[in-house]
Structure formats: C-alpha cells, structure tokens
Motif scaffolding. Structure first.
Motif, PDB file in Angstrom:
ATOM      1  N   ALA A 349      11.234  48.678  78.760  1.00 39.15           N
ATOM      2  CA  ALA A 349      12.597  48.229  79.051  1.00 39.15           C
ATOM      3  C   ALA A 349      12.574  46.768  79.491  1.00 39.15           C
ATOM      4  O   ALA A 349      11.656  46.314  80.174  1.00 39.15           O
ATOM      5  N   ARG A 350      13.561  46.011  79.061  1.00 32.85           N
ATOM      6  CA  ARG A 350      13.700  44.598  79.449  1.00 32.85           C
ATOM      7  C   ARG A 350      15.187  44.295  79.445  1.00 32.85           C
ATOM      8  O   ARG A 350      15.910  44.727  78.540  1.00 32.85           O
ATOM      9  N   HIS A 351      15.638  43.572  80.442  1.00 35.81           N
ATOM     10  CA  HIS A 351      17.075  43.302  80.509  1.00 35.81           C
ATOM     11  C   HIS A 351      17.324  41.885  81.030  1.00 35.81           C
ATOM     12  O   HIS A 351      16.960  41.549  82.155  1.00 35.81           O
ATOM     13  N   LEU A 352      17.903  41.061  80.170  1.00 39.76           N
ATOM     14  CA  LEU A 352      18.381  39.750  80.597  1.00 39.76           C
ATOM     15  C   LEU A 352      19.891  39.755  80.467  1.00 39.76           C
ATOM     16  O   LEU A 352      20.445  40.432  79.583  1.00 39.76           O
ATOM     17  N   GLN A 353      20.563  39.010  81.308  1.00 40.03           N
ATOM     18  CA  GLN A 353      21.983  38.739  81.076  1.00 40.03           C
ATOM     19  C   GLN A 353      22.112  37.259  80.776  1.00 40.03           C
ATOM     20  O   GLN A 353      21.411  36.429  81.359  1.00 40.03           O
ATOM     21  N   GLY A 354      23.016  36.949  79.854  1.00 43.06           N
ATOM     22  CA  GLY A 354      23.173  35.563  79.454  1.00 43.06           C
ATOM     23  C   GLY A 354      24.617  35.139  79.439  1.00 43.06           C
ATOM     24  O   GLY A 354      25.538  35.972  79.436  1.00 43.06           O
ATOM     25  N   CYS A 355      24.814  33.853  79.433  1.00 40.21           N
ATOM     26  CA  CYS A 355      26.158  33.305  79.204  1.00 40.21           C
ATOM     27  C   CYS A 355      25.987  31.889  78.668  1.00 40.21           C
ATOM     28  O   CYS A 355      24.895  31.309  78.712  1.00 40.21           O
ATOM     29  N   TYR A 356      27.073  31.365  78.122  1.00 44.06           N
ATOM     30  CA  TYR A 356      27.076  29.990  77.633  1.00 44.06           C
ATOM     31  C   TYR A 356      27.956  29.149  78.548  1.00 44.06           C
ATOM     32  O   TYR A 356      28.918  29.649  79.135  1.00 44.06           O
ATOM     33  N   LEU A 357      27.613  27.876  78.641  1.00 49.80           N
ATOM     34  CA  LEU A 357      28.422  26.932  79.413  1.00 49.80           C
ATOM     35  C   LEU A 357      28.857  25.810  78.483  1.00 49.80           C
ATOM     36  O   LEU A 357      28.109  25.434  77.565  1.00 49.80           O
ATOM     37  N   THR A 358      30.031  25.267  78.717  1.00 49.34           N
ATOM     38  CA  THR A 358      30.477  24.163  77.870  1.00 49.34           C
ATOM     39  C   THR A 358      29.595  22.946  78.149  1.00 49.34           C
ATOM     40  O   THR A 358      29.206  22.685  79.293  1.00 49.34           O
ATOM     41  N   LYS A 359      29.325  22.209  77.080  1.00 50.04           N
ATOM     42  CA  LYS A 359      28.408  21.063  77.192  1.00 50.04           C
ATOM     43  C   LYS A 359      28.979  19.989  78.120  1.00 50.04           C
ATOM     44  O   LYS A 359      28.284  19.460  78.982  1.00 50.04           O
ATOM     45  N   ASP A 360      30.268  19.688  77.938  1.00 51.97           N
ATOM     46  CA  ASP A 360      30.813  18.571  78.721  1.00 51.97           C
ATOM     47  C   ASP A 360      30.894  18.899  80.208  1.00 51.97           C
ATOM     48  O   ASP A 360      30.713  18.019  81.051  1.00 51.97           O
ATOM     49  N   SER A 361      31.135  20.171  80.550  1.00 51.26           N
ATOM     50  CA  SER A 361      31.230  20.488  81.980  1.00 51.26           C
ATOM     51  C   SER A 361      29.874  20.333  82.669  1.00 51.26           C
ATOM     52  O   SER A 361      29.796  19.895  83.818  1.00 51.26           O
ATOM     53  N   VAL A 362      28.789  20.660  81.959  1.00 46.82           N
ATOM     54  CA  VAL A 362      27.461  20.524  82.577  1.00 46.82           C
ATOM     55  C   VAL A 362      27.076  19.042  82.675  1.00 46.82           C
ATOM     56  O   VAL A 362      26.616  18.571  83.721  1.00 46.82           O
ATOM     57  N   TYR A 363      27.298  18.294  81.590  1.00 49.53           N
ATOM     58  CA  TYR A 363      26.927  16.870  81.647  1.00 49.53           C
ATOM     59  C   TYR A 363      27.820  16.094  82.610  1.00 49.53           C
ATOM     60  O   TYR A 363      27.412  15.058  83.137  1.00 49.53           O
ATOM     61  N   SER A 364      29.019  16.613  82.861  1.00 50.88           N
ATOM     62  CA  SER A 364      29.851  16.003  83.898  1.00 50.88           C
ATOM     63  C   SER A 364      29.171  16.162  85.266  1.00 50.88           C
ATOM     64  O   SER A 364      29.102  15.216  86.052  1.00 50.88           O
ATOM     65  N   ARG A 365      28.646  17.368  85.521  1.00 50.76           N
ATOM     66  CA  ARG A 365      27.930  17.565  86.787  1.00 50.76           C
ATOM     67  C   ARG A 365      26.674  16.684  86.846  1.00 50.76           C
ATOM     68  O   ARG A 365      26.356  16.111  87.882  1.00 50.76           O
ATOM     69  N   VAL A 366      25.988  16.573  85.716  1.00 50.80           N
ATOM     70  CA  VAL A 366      24.798  15.710  85.676  1.00 50.80           C
ATOM     71  C   VAL A 366      25.196  14.283  86.035  1.00 50.80           C
ATOM     72  O   VAL A 366      24.536  13.612  86.846  1.00 50.80           O
ATOM     73  N   ALA A 367      26.300  13.813  85.464  1.00 54.91           N
ATOM     74  CA  ALA A 367      26.737  12.431  85.716  1.00 54.91           C
ATOM     75  C   ALA A 367      27.191  12.262  87.163  1.00 54.91           C
ATOM     76  O   ALA A 367      26.876  11.250  87.805  1.00 54.91           O
ATOM     77  N   LEU A 368      27.895  13.255  87.695  1.00 58.44           N
ATOM     78  CA  LEU A 368      28.338  13.157  89.088  1.00 58.44           C
ATOM     79  C   LEU A 368      27.139  13.094  90.025  1.00 58.44           C
ATOM     80  O   LEU A 368      27.094  12.283  90.956  1.00 58.44           O
ATOM     81  N   GLU A 369      26.147  13.944  89.744  1.00 64.94           N
ATOM     82  CA  GLU A 369      24.962  13.972  90.618  1.00 64.94           C
ATOM     83  C   GLU A 369      24.122  12.714  90.445  1.00 64.94           C
ATOM     84  O   GLU A 369      23.394  12.324  91.355  1.00 64.94           O
ATOM     85  N   SER A 370      24.234  12.078  89.284  1.00 62.73           N
ATOM     86  CA  SER A 370      23.457  10.855  89.048  1.00 62.73           C
ATOM     87  C   SER A 370      24.019   9.678  89.847  1.00 62.73           C
ATOM     88  O   SER A 370      23.412   8.614  89.880  1.00 62.73           O
ATOM     89  N   ARG A 371      25.178   9.878  90.452  1.00 59.27           N
ATOM     90  CA  ARG A 371      25.704   8.807  91.300  1.00 59.27           C
ATOM     91  C   ARG A 371      24.849   8.622  92.554  1.00 59.27           C
ATOM     92  O   ARG A 371      24.922   7.606  93.213  1.00 59.27           O
ATOM     93  N   HIS A 372      24.022   9.649  92.873  1.00 60.75           N
ATOM     94  CA  HIS A 372      23.094   9.497  94.009  1.00 60.75           C
ATOM     95  C   HIS A 372      21.974   8.563  93.548  1.00 60.75           C
ATOM     96  O   HIS A 372      21.122   8.946  92.761  1.00 60.75           O
ATOM     97  N   GLU A 373      22.010   7.349  94.018  1.00 61.40           N
ATOM     98  CA  GLU A 373      21.094   6.329  93.509  1.00 61.40           C
ATOM     99  C   GLU A 373      19.686   6.436  94.104  1.00 61.40           C
ATOM    100  O   GLU A 373      18.740   5.917  93.556  1.00 61.40           O
ATOM    101  N   ASP A 374      19.551   7.121  95.245  1.00 59.35           N
ATOM    102  CA  ASP A 374      18.333   6.996  96.026  1.00 59.35           C
ATOM    103  C   ASP A 374      17.342   8.127  95.743  1.00 59.35           C
ATOM    104  O   ASP A 374      16.559   8.494  96.599  1.00 59.35           O
ATOM    105  N   ILE A 375      17.389   8.710  94.548  1.00 57.11           N
ATOM    106  CA  ILE A 375      16.490   9.828  94.285  1.00 57.11           C
ATOM    107  C   ILE A 375      15.363   9.388  93.362  1.00 57.11           C
ATOM    108  O   ILE A 375      15.606   8.683  92.420  1.00 57.11           O
TER     109      ILE A 375
END
Ligand code: FE2
Length: 375
Positions: A349-375
């Motif tokens: 037996a093996r069980h994964l659950q999956g879902c898809y996310l919209t591309k722009d919503s994830v890259y929006s979060r990536v861009a927002l988090e990239s505003r942290h310059e000191d990492i």
C-alpha cells in the motif's frame, strides 16, 4: 542588481536622455519612454498608468535636462509641463533586461550525486507558516531550483490544503482540488495504479498546464515507490550544447497532448521545449502517457522521433536523476513546467495526496520573499 543609484552626469539629444552613473556605466532613455513613464501619468495610490500610448505625442523633443533633488527634471520643446523622474527609479530600470525572464534559475548539477535531504531546501510546515528569514530562503530556492520540500505535514486526509496555503493558490482540475495517488481498480490514469512511472511533467494536455505540483506522503510503500526528479532545464541545456539538431526540432515543433475519460476531453498542442524571446528555456512539457499520435505522414516525423528519443534517452541517464524516498509527512513542491517526476513500482500500500498550484501565485510569493535582501 546594482546598488549604484547615483548619477554622475546627464546629457541629452532631442529624443534621448543619457545618464552616466557613478560606476561609469551609461543608460539611455528614449524621450517617448520618459513621457510614458512620467509619474504624473500614474494614479498615486495604485501606481497604475492613467494614459494609453495613443495619448502620447508623436515625437517629443527634449529642450533641457537637469539633476535636481535626486530627480531628473526634463523640459520639453512641445510640452508645457516638465517631467520629473527620480534617479533611484531610473536606476532600478537600468537593470531590467530588454526582454526575457528576470527570474533567476539555478540549474541542478550532477543530480545522481545530490542528496534531496541535504542539497535542497527543507522546512517544517510550521516553519513555513512563520514568515521570516527561513521562509524567505525556502521560497527563493524553490524559485531558482524549481523544487523544495516541507516536512512534518500531518499525515491525514486534506492536511495538504492547510500546508500549501502559505505557498500559493490551489488550481482545481477534473481530478479535484486534491487528488489521491494510490492504486485503485480500473484506474482511468496510470498514476492511480502500482506501476512505475517514467519521468514526466503533469497534464500537458491542459491550458494552462498546472504551474506547481505538490505531493504529500500519507503512507510510504513498504516496498518500492521511490521518487525520482529531474531538472528538465538542465537536460534541455545539455541538448542545446551536445545535440543541437534535436534541441531545435523539439523547440520548433508543437506536439499534441490528449486526455480523455468519461467526463472530460482535454487536448493541447505545445512544443516539448518552449523558448522565450531570448531563446532561454521557459518550459518543458513531457509526458509519454498522454502524448497523442503524431500525424503519421507529417514531413519530418522521422526526424522528430529521433529528437524525441534523444530527449527520452537522456531522461534515463542517472546523472540527471535525483532519487529519494519520501517519508510519512513529507511534502514535495515543484515547478511542473520544469521539474520532471517519476516513481518506481510498488507492491504494498502507498498513498500520496497531491494538488496543483497556480504558477503566478507561487512566483508572486517567491518575488515577495525575495524582497528580503539580507539572506
Ligand atoms: Fe505525475
């Protein structure tokens, strides 16, 4: 991105303003571009443009340009109102490429030699919810590497939806908001069997193709069911260098992808390797299960098969394969336009659950988090 926002000198012709920065570099700004981007033409609260390009004069002529209070003040021959644009804003524009994606991409190296638990970014579900330096790093690496992991997601039905809430918006499909990847009788998709699956991207027959895929392990198989991932952008770049004929064929010919079931009929055509305006790879769509028959008598079909088989052969090379075994509670997040995934067959037996996310919503979060310059 440069930090140099100081202008050393200005010069101009009637249709062009030139700024020499203190690092010695020069940027040119066309007169029309300057009027189009005049802050007076933007609504102050939203920052959105109030005019249309059809409102612009045909050939505006610069009469004078001076530096004043960290702004460039431009006076016009044929316009009463001067244009004032901040130097720091102009400095930001100089770093923008003429075209193409400004998104940083870090290709994977020797995937076979990588350890998914060491060489990619991991956070617990709780850490990801707590926005901060760790979450910022996680998002930035998800953006540049296309793959990141979350651990300690409660191994219960639907927990994936809470875990992805900080990452992006769910893209619902005919498989539902969440789909269960486990072996069922009379499956309408081979994913829902215990068969091994070769490296692929999901749902190329859809428009748009799901941007990100998330898989959450509820129950690892006691026997088999390992996960494989590959960076298709790295493979495409390898082809560009080593098999340029195959690369050209795969980028210049659309292929049909098809999925039909009792309640759905999906069809889309796209090149397997998609290029942007700078000839950079922007997407790979590859799925041996859902590619529809190529037109049998199309000219070049034999050459296409050669290129297609060349790509497929590379997918089977260990150097491109990152292999891992997901534990209970692990969750993987990957860019479905870039990262191919696969699994070995399993007998328990093996069980994964999956879902898809919209591309722009994830890259929006990536861009927002990239505003942290000191990492
Ligand atoms: Fe899949």
């Amino acid at each position: 991105m440069t930090n140099d926002t100081r202008a050393k000198a200005l010069s101009f012709q009637a249709d062009l303003l030139s700024v020499v920065w203190s690092d010695g570099q020069q940027s040119d700004f066309a007169a029309l571009w300057l009027i189009d981007n005049d802050p007076l033409h933007r609504e102050p609260h939203s920052g959105q443009r109030l005019i249309d390009v059809a409102d612009l004069p045909d050939a505006p002529k610069i009469r004078d340009a001076t530096l004043k209070d960290a702004h460039v003040l431009i006076e016009w021959h044929d316009r009463a109102a001067p244009t004032s644009i901040s130097i720091s804003w102009l400095a930001l524009q100089r770093d923008r490429p003429a075209a193409g994606s400004a998104r940083p991409v870090r290709l994977w190296g020797d995937a076979a030699g990588m350890d998914a638990r060491q060489d990619f970014e991991w956070l617990t579900a709780t850490e990801l919810r707590e926005s901060g330096v760790n979450a910022a790093r996680w998002f930035r690496r998800l953006g540049s590497e296309g793959l990141a992991f979350v651990s300690a997601v409660p191994a219960r039905d639907g927990a994936i939806l809470e875990a992805v809430a900080p990452i992006g918006l769910v893209q619902e499909t005919n498989y539902g908001r969440v789909f269960d990847v486990r072996s069922v009788a009379k499956a309408e998709n081979l994913a829902y069997t215990d068969l091994g699956l070769g490296l692929h991207t999901d749902n190329p027959y859809r428009d748009p193709v799901p941007g990100f895929q998330v898989l959450h392990c509820l129950l690892p198989a006691a026997d088999g069911g390992d996960n494989l991932f590959a960076d298709s952008f790295a493979i495409a770049e390898h082809l560009r260098q080593v098999h340029p004929e195959a690369f050209v064929i795969l980028t210049q010919n659309a292929v049909p992808f098809h999925y039909h079931a009792r309640d759905v009929e999906l069809y889309s055509e796209k090149p397997m390797i998609q290029l942007g305006l700078q000839h950079e790879v922007i997407a790979v769509h590859y799925n041996n299960r859902s590619i529809a028959p190529l037109p049998p008598s199309a000219p070049g079909v034999t050459d296409y098969y050669e290129a297609y088989r060349c790509f497929a052969w590379h997918l089977r090379q260990a150097q491109f394969q990152l292999r891992m075994r997901m534990d209970k509670g692990d969750m993987v997040v990957f860019d479905n336009w870039r990262v191919l995934h696969a699994r070995t067959s399993f007998s328990a037996a093996r069980h994964l659950q999956g879902c898809y996310l919209t591309k722009d919503s994830v890259y929006s979060r990536v861009a927002l988090e990239s505003r942290h310059e000191d990492i």
